[in-house]
Scaffold this active site. Structure first.
Site, mmCIF file in Angstrom:
data_model
loop_
_atom_site.group_PDB
_atom_site.id
_atom_site.type_symbol
_atom_site.label_atom_id
_atom_site.label_comp_id
_atom_site.label_asym_id
_atom_site.label_seq_id
_atom_site.Cartn_x
_atom_site.Cartn_y
_atom_site.Cartn_z
ATOM 1 N N GLU A 261 0.851 -1.196 0.000
ATOM 2 C CA GLU A 261 0.000 0.000 0.000
ATOM 3 C C GLU A 261 0.882 1.240 0.000
ATOM 4 O OE1 GLU A 261 -3.080 0.145 2.981
ATOM 5 O OE2 GLU A 261 -2.864 2.320 3.180
ATOM 6 N N GLU A 266 -3.764 11.371 2.793
ATOM 7 C CA GLU A 266 -4.633 10.816 3.823
ATOM 8 C C GLU A 266 -4.672 11.779 5.010
ATOM 9 O OE1 GLU A 266 -5.277 6.715 6.420
ATOM 10 O OE2 GLU A 266 -3.309 7.139 5.553
#
Length: 377
Positions: A261, A266
């Site tokens: 990932e 974010e």
């Protein structure tokens, strides 16, 4: 009396008309200046020509005396002078050789260069013009661009609704198609709305109760670093909420397994952007590389970008940017591992709130770009 005046006048006239330098030498202000020795140059090498730089080496073959400085002048036009770009020698030798490094060039351009030397008396001498062309970037294969959010047809051509695995993930929001909309001018909106209606629990760890309807999309095109596509660029502009309980993200995750990932953007309930890279053999054994950056006015447009490229048979470098500034370079054993590209608005969970988050939150996205190169630029 007049006879004496006439005689004196004649003496003065005779004296003025006679040379004051009977030896034949020139007066000081009439001595001819010796001709300045011309400086000539020889190009020894032109090397290291890249996208933005080049290295040139010259030798002064004549006139190597009383030189105050030397270097090159250059331009994209012929016959450059010191009024154009001028770069002094990076190094010189007593034999008259010197090296110049050019590092502010543009890719794919033709440049004209002339060596120069300046005498201590300020006289400039130029050498013969040289010409070279910087390397052009290879043409990328573009999979996503700003047009993919233009209308419903283009959206459905390149994107799918929800996460690749379904509607639930690691927060208290369940994804619904109606929470995703297009403004008709190339912008996508994802809105999260709170609900008190009982909808059970998320089917994903940590199995939180569903309190929100929100949205997620993923690109149909997967990202795969390999020998055929060793260099990838992923980029997008976002406006995001930063209140406690809001959890917007722009990320790539393994299409076969997790990890791998990489989180490009974010925010977890405040104005700190998390850029994470997760590696490891399986979900129970992971290693995290995390770079945190405070983004002022995250609710305004900012660009978030990932450049990922092959560095060995197994590993990649992941360069992470915000508004064009590199924030980190992470690494991972991601060669040959396909990724999904995801945009979503999760809620609560790691962003706080815990059953008391905001009534609503909205993120906006535009100019999503996904491209691959068949060589590393």
């Amino acid at each position: 009396m007049n006879r004496y005046i006439i005689l004196l006048t004649c003496i003065i006239i005779f004296a003025c008309g006679k040379s004051s330098n009977p030896s034949g030498e020139y007066p000081t202000d009439e001595i001819p200046t010796p001709k300045e020795e011309v400086i000539t140059f020889k190009l020894e090498s032109l090397e290291g020509v890249g996208y933005f730089n080049a290295v040139l080496k010259f030798t002064v073959t004549a006139g190597n005396k009383n030189i105050r400085s030397r270097g090159v002048v250059y331009s994209t036009k012929e016959s450059p002078t010191k009024e154009d770009e001028l770069v002094l020698a990076a190094s010189t030798t007593g034999s008259g050789s010197f090296e110049v490094q050019l590092d502010r060039l543009s890719e794919g351009k033709t440049y004209y260069v002339r060596p120069f030397a300046e005498k201590t008396n300020g006289i400039f001498f130029y050498g013969d013009q040289q010409k070279f062309e910087t390397v052009s970037y290879p043409e990328p294969t573009v999979y996503l661009d700003s047009l993919t959010f233009l209308n419903q047809q283009t959206f459905e051509t390149y994107w799918k609704m929800f996460y690749p695995w379904g509607t639930d993930h690691n927060g208290s929001a369940r994804m619904y198609e109606g929470q995703v909309s297009l403004d008709g001018a190339g912008m996508l909106k994802i809105k999260a709305d709170r609900t008190e209606v009982w909808e059970g629990y998320s089917t994903a760890d940590p199995w939180l109760r569903i309190f929100y309807h929100s949205g997620a999309i993923h690109a149909k095109q997967q990202i795969l670093v390999n020998d055929e596509r060793p260099y990838w660029v992923v980029s997008g502009d976002f406006k995001v909420p930063t209140m406690v309980g809001s959890w917007p993200a722009f990320w790539i995750t393994g299409a076969w397994t997790w990890p791998p990932e990489i989180d490009i953007m974010e925010f977890k309930g405040n104005n700190t952007n998390w850029q994470n890279t997760v590696t490891g053999p399986d979900w129970q054994n992971t290693s995290w590389q995390t770079t945190k950056t405070v983004v002022e006015n995250a609710g305004s447009w900012h660009n978030y970008k990932l450049i990922m490229y092959k560095t060995s048979a197994t590993h990649v470098a992941a360069e992470l940017y915000i508004d064009g500034q590199k924030k980190a370079t992470h690494t991972g054993d991601f060669v040959g591992k396909p990724f999904w590209l995801i945009i979503n608005m999760q809620m609560e969970g790691a962003s706080g709130g815990h059953a008391s988050g905001p009534q609503s939150a909205e993120m906006q996205a535009r100019n999503i770009y996904l491209a691959a190169y068949d060589v590393i630029p």
